[in-house]
Structures are given as structure tokens and as C-alpha cells.
Design a protein around this motif. Structure first.
Motif, short mmCIF file in Angstrom:
data_model
loop_
_atom_site.label_atom_id
_atom_site.label_comp_id
_atom_site.label_asym_id
_atom_site.label_seq_id
_atom_site.Cartn_x
_atom_site.Cartn_y
_atom_site.Cartn_z
N ALA A 107 0.88 -1.26 0.03
CA ALA A 107 -0.11 -0.20 0.05
C ALA A 107 0.77 1.08 0.04
O ALA A 107 1.80 1.31 0.60
CB ALA A 107 -0.87 0.09 1.06
N SER A 108 0.41 2.16 -0.63
CA SER A 108 1.26 3.54 -0.77
C SER A 108 1.50 4.23 0.65
O SER A 108 0.43 3.90 1.71
CB SER A 108 0.49 4.48 -2.02
N LYS A 109 2.17 5.23 0.89
CA LYS A 109 2.41 5.91 2.22
C LYS A 109 0.95 6.57 2.50
O LYS A 109 0.42 6.78 3.42
CB LYS A 109 3.39 6.92 1.96
N LYS A 110 0.03 7.26 1.36
CA LYS A 110 -1.02 7.76 1.85
C LYS A 110 -2.21 6.90 2.21
O LYS A 110 -2.84 7.08 3.26
CB LYS A 110 -1.53 8.56 0.37
N GLU A 111 -2.09 5.66 1.65
CA GLU A 111 -3.14 4.57 1.80
C GLU A 111 -2.96 4.03 3.33
O GLU A 111 -3.58 4.06 4.41
CB GLU A 111 -2.87 3.46 0.96
N CYS A 112 -1.45 3.88 3.59
CA CYS A 112 -1.13 3.65 5.05
C CYS A 112 -1.60 4.43 6.14
O CYS A 112 -2.14 4.15 7.03
CB CYS A 112 0.49 3.17 5.09
N ALA A 113 -1.38 5.84 5.97
CA ALA A 113 -1.68 6.84 6.61
C ALA A 113 -3.23 6.99 6.84
O ALA A 113 -3.44 7.10 8.18
CB ALA A 113 -1.27 8.26 6.21
N GLU A 114 -3.86 6.75 5.80
CA GLU A 114 -5.20 6.67 5.91
C GLU A 114 -5.69 5.46 6.87
O GLU A 114 -6.63 5.46 7.62
CB GLU A 114 -6.19 6.59 4.70
N VAL A 115 -5.01 4.16 6.68
CA VAL A 115 -5.59 3.18 7.38
C VAL A 115 -5.41 3.56 8.89
O VAL A 115 -5.89 3.12 9.68
CB VAL A 115 -4.74 2.04 6.94
N GLU A 116 -4.17 4.05 9.12
CA GLU A 116 -3.61 4.19 10.44
C GLU A 116 -4.71 5.33 11.25
O GLU A 116 -5.00 5.12 12.39
CB GLU A 116 -2.44 5.05 10.55
N ARG A 117 -4.98 6.37 10.55
CA ARG A 117 -5.96 7.33 10.78
C ARG A 117 -7.22 6.64 11.32
O ARG A 117 -7.70 6.76 12.63
CB ARG A 117 -6.21 8.54 10.05
N LYS A 118 -7.97 5.74 10.49
CA LYS A 118 -9.16 5.48 10.67
C LYS A 118 -8.98 4.41 11.86
O LYS A 118 -9.78 4.57 12.87
CB LYS A 118 -9.52 4.52 9.51
N TRP A 119 -8.13 3.38 11.77
CA TRP A 119 -8.14 2.48 13.08
C TRP A 119 -7.81 2.87 14.13
O TRP A 119 -8.25 2.36 15.35
CB TRP A 119 -7.59 1.04 12.40
N ILE A 120 -6.85 3.63 14.29
CA ILE A 120 -6.46 4.25 15.48
C ILE A 120 -7.57 5.06 16.28
O ILE A 120 -7.65 4.88 17.42
CB ILE A 120 -5.01 5.22 15.54
N GLU A 121 -8.22 5.98 15.41
CA GLU A 121 -9.37 6.33 15.83
C GLU A 121 -10.35 5.52 16.60
O GLU A 121 -11.00 5.64 17.71
CB GLU A 121 -9.98 7.46 14.97
N LEU A 122 -10.96 4.33 15.95
CA LEU A 122 -11.92 3.39 15.92
C LEU A 122 -11.46 2.27 17.20
O LEU A 122 -12.30 2.14 17.84
CB LEU A 122 -12.31 2.52 14.83
N VAL A 123 -10.03 2.27 17.35
CA VAL A 123 -9.88 1.44 18.58
C VAL A 123 -9.55 2.43 19.59
O VAL A 123 -8.76 1.93 20.80
CB VAL A 123 -8.61 0.47 18.27
N GLY A 124 -9.58 3.70 19.61
CA GLY A 124 -9.43 4.73 21.07
C GLY A 124 -7.93 4.82 21.31
O GLY A 124 -7.77 4.89 22.25
N LEU A 125 -7.07 4.84 20.29
CA LEU A 125 -5.76 5.05 20.45
C LEU A 125 -5.22 6.47 19.82
O LEU A 125 -4.02 6.85 19.95
CB LEU A 125 -4.83 3.92 20.07
N THR A 126 -6.07 7.41 19.59
CA THR A 126 -5.74 8.81 19.19
C THR A 126 -4.90 9.31 20.32
O THR A 126 -5.11 9.40 21.35
CB THR A 126 -6.97 9.53 18.96
N GLY A 127 -3.71 9.92 19.78
CA GLY A 127 -2.84 10.53 20.57
C GLY A 127 -1.61 9.53 21.06
O GLY A 127 -0.51 10.06 21.39
N PHE A 128 -1.79 8.43 20.46
CA PHE A 128 -0.68 7.42 20.95
C PHE A 128 -0.24 7.07 19.79
O PHE A 128 0.98 5.83 19.68
CB PHE A 128 -1.20 6.20 21.86
N GLU A 129 -0.18 7.52 18.65
CA GLU A 129 0.13 7.01 17.21
C GLU A 129 1.87 6.61 17.44
O GLU A 129 2.04 5.61 16.83
CB GLU A 129 -0.09 8.01 16.25
N ASN A 130 2.59 7.69 17.94
CA ASN A 130 3.88 7.55 17.97
C ASN A 130 4.52 6.81 19.01
O ASN A 130 5.86 6.89 19.50
CB ASN A 130 4.61 8.66 17.58
N ARG A 131 3.86 6.25 20.02
CA ARG A 131 4.17 5.43 21.12
C ARG A 131 4.82 4.05 20.82
O ARG A 131 4.28 3.56 19.57
CB ARG A 131 3.08 5.51 22.15
#
Ligand code: ATP
Ligand code: MG
Length: 251
Positions: A107-131
Motif C-alpha cells: 500500500a502507498s504511504k497515503k493509503e497507510c496513513a489513511e488506514v492508521e488514522r481510521k483504525w487508531i481512532e476506532l480502537v481509541g488510541l488517538t494521541g498514541f500514534e507514535n508511542r
């Protein structure tokens, strides 16, 4: 519509040897598309073996399992598996863990970033992306684990006691979150647990397996209203079902 169908499935480890052990005997089950199914049974009755067969990690010695009408042979992207011990990579940040599957498939960088944004929000990990995983609690690691499996966009989630290692409070919170995730995504879930309250809280349908060799001894449709809240855990309705299933497991 049935998503997964288990037909006349039996399994004997070491078939034909002195150590032969029959763990599953003539299992017939069908799991509806989009439904939440829970399998319960005493320790050693073959729950994990059955789930691993749906994942394609083991081949049954008799019978078959089909997914959308096709016999399951080997693992595949349509089926995502979550185990009791999380499979989070310690050397990757939360975000990288989440997009691991798509990245592996190019997947492209853009697609990966989109997947990360979506699922990090849905599993309640917003703010912990870089931990890093070592900086997270057990419940948060579990969220990464689940988000990573969902990010692969499977049709079916196979979960083997995913909350078994969590403390009671975290476990309850994760059950509520998983219910939400299931309602948002509409994926078929097959979930194994020892815990009857967890089973009833989550399920549309609870399948009770007998002691080894596992056979389907009972199927209970759970008609409790959704979304289910913590109050329901103490309701007479839930407790009555729990008593009934408990008696079935005891015998
Ligand atoms: N790869 C294997 N080779 C031989 N025997 C096995 C194998 N995997 C599991 N077994 C045996 O099969 C039986 C069923 O195991 P399984 O892990 O499916 O049970 P389970 O219902 O998931 O139990 P638990 O609730 O304790 O997780 C057990 O007696 C186990 O020792
Ligand atoms: Mg098991």
C-alpha cells in the motif's frame, strides 16, 4: 447468508498412532454473515483447535469448513486471528503496527496513513500514534492488536480468548469497545472464551461444546437488546442464561 459452514468435522491428533487423541467429533455449524458468535466449552474440549481450523492453521482429519462456499485450505487474508497473547511488534510504533498488513502488501504511504488514522481512532488510541508498545498498558496493546487485524480488512475475525490476560475492569471495557467495533464494521466474529458472562454479553449466539471430544451440545440465541451496557451484566435475563449454560457445561 452463511459465511462459514462447518460440516461433519472431526479431528484426531496423531491419527493412526498409539497417541491418537480425538478432540472434535462430528461438528456441524454455520455462522451467518455479520453475526457475533461465541464458542464456549471446558478446557481441552477443542475450542482453539476448531478456531485454528477456521483460520486454516490445521486441516481437519474429517469433514470440511467452507468460507463463502469455498473449502478453507491454509490461511488467508479474509480471516484475521486474535490470540490471548497480543502479536504487537515491539520494534514498531503504534501507527506502524496498525498499518503493518497493508504496508506488507505494498500500500502507498497515503493509503497507510489513511488506514492508521481510521483504525487508531476506532480502537481509541488517538494521541498514541507514535508511542512504542512498551509504553502502553495491556488493554492499549490489545487495542493495537485488534486494530492491526481490522486494518487488514478481513471478512471474519477469529478471536481466541483475546481478553483472557486482562484485568476484570479492562476486560469489561474491551468487551464494550469490541461490540461497538463489530456494530460499526458489520464483520462476522467467531470468539472463543471460558467466561460465560463475556460470552452472553457479546454474542448473538453461543455455541456450547461438550467436554473432549468436543461436540455441539447446545446453541443459545441471545436476544438481549443492543447496544449492551454494563447494567445488563447484572440483569435477571443475563443471569438466567448464565445459569442455564453453566449447568450445560457442568454436565
Ligand atoms: N498440535 C497438537 N497436537 C496434539 N494434541 C494437541 C494439539 N493441539 C491441541 N492438542 C490437544 O487437543 C486437546 C484440545 O486442545 P485445544 O487447545 O483445542 O482445547 P481448548 O478447548 O482450546 O482448551 P482451553 O480452554 O484450555 O484453551 C487438548 O487435549 C490438547 O492437549
Ligand atoms: Mg484454547
Amino acid at each position: 447468508m452463511s459465511k462459514i459452514v462447518v460440516e461433519k468435522l472431526s479431528h484426531t491428533f496423531g491419527k493412526g498412532t498409539d497417541d491418537a487423541l480425538t478432540v472434535l467429533d462430528d461438528i456441524n455449524l454455520s455462522f451467518e454473515s455479520g453475526s457475533f458468535n461465541v464458542i464456549v466449552g471446558t478446557s481441552g474440549c477443542g475450542k482453539s483447535t476448531l478456531l485454528k481450523m477456521m483460520a486454516g492453521l490445521y486441516q481437519p482429519s474429517d469433514g470440511k469448513i467452507t468460507l463463502d462456499g469455498e473449502t478453507i485450505e491454509g490461511t488467508g487474508r479474509k480471516r484475521g486471528m486474535v490470540f490471548q497473547q497480543d502479536a504487537v511488534f515491539p520494534w514498531m510504533t503504534v501507527a506502524r503496527n496498525i498499518s503493518y498488513g497493508p504496508r506488507l502488501r505494498g500500500a502507498s504511504k497515503k493509503e497507510c496513513a489513511e488506514v492508521e488514522r481510521k483504525w487508531i481512532e476506532l480502537v481509541g488510541l488517538t494521541g498514541f500514534e507514535n508511542r512504542w508498545p512498551r509504553e502502553l498498558s495491556g488493554g492499549m496493546r490489545k487495542r493495537v492488536d485488534i486494530g492491526r487485524v481490522y486494518a487488514n480488512d478481513p471478512d471474519v475475525l477469529l478471536m481466541d480468548e483475546p481478553f483472557g490476560a486482562l484485568d476484570a475492569q479492562t476486560k469489561e471495557r474491551m468487551q464494550t469497545e469490541l461490540q461497538e467495533l463489530w456494530q460499526v464494521t458489520g464483520k462476522t466474529v467467531i470468539f472463543v472464551t471460558h467466561d460465560l458472562e463475556e460470552a452472553i454479553f457479546l454474542a448473538d449466539r453461543v455455541v456450547v461444546l461438550s467436554a473432549r471430544p468436543g461436540r455441539v451440545s447446545h446453541i443459545e440465541d441471545i436476544r438481549l437488546d443492543r447496544p449492551r451496557t454494563n447494567e445488563i451484566r447484572l440483569s435477571e435475563d443475563l443471569l438466567a442464561i448464565k445459569r442455564r449454560l453453566w449447568d450445560l457445561l457442568e454436565h
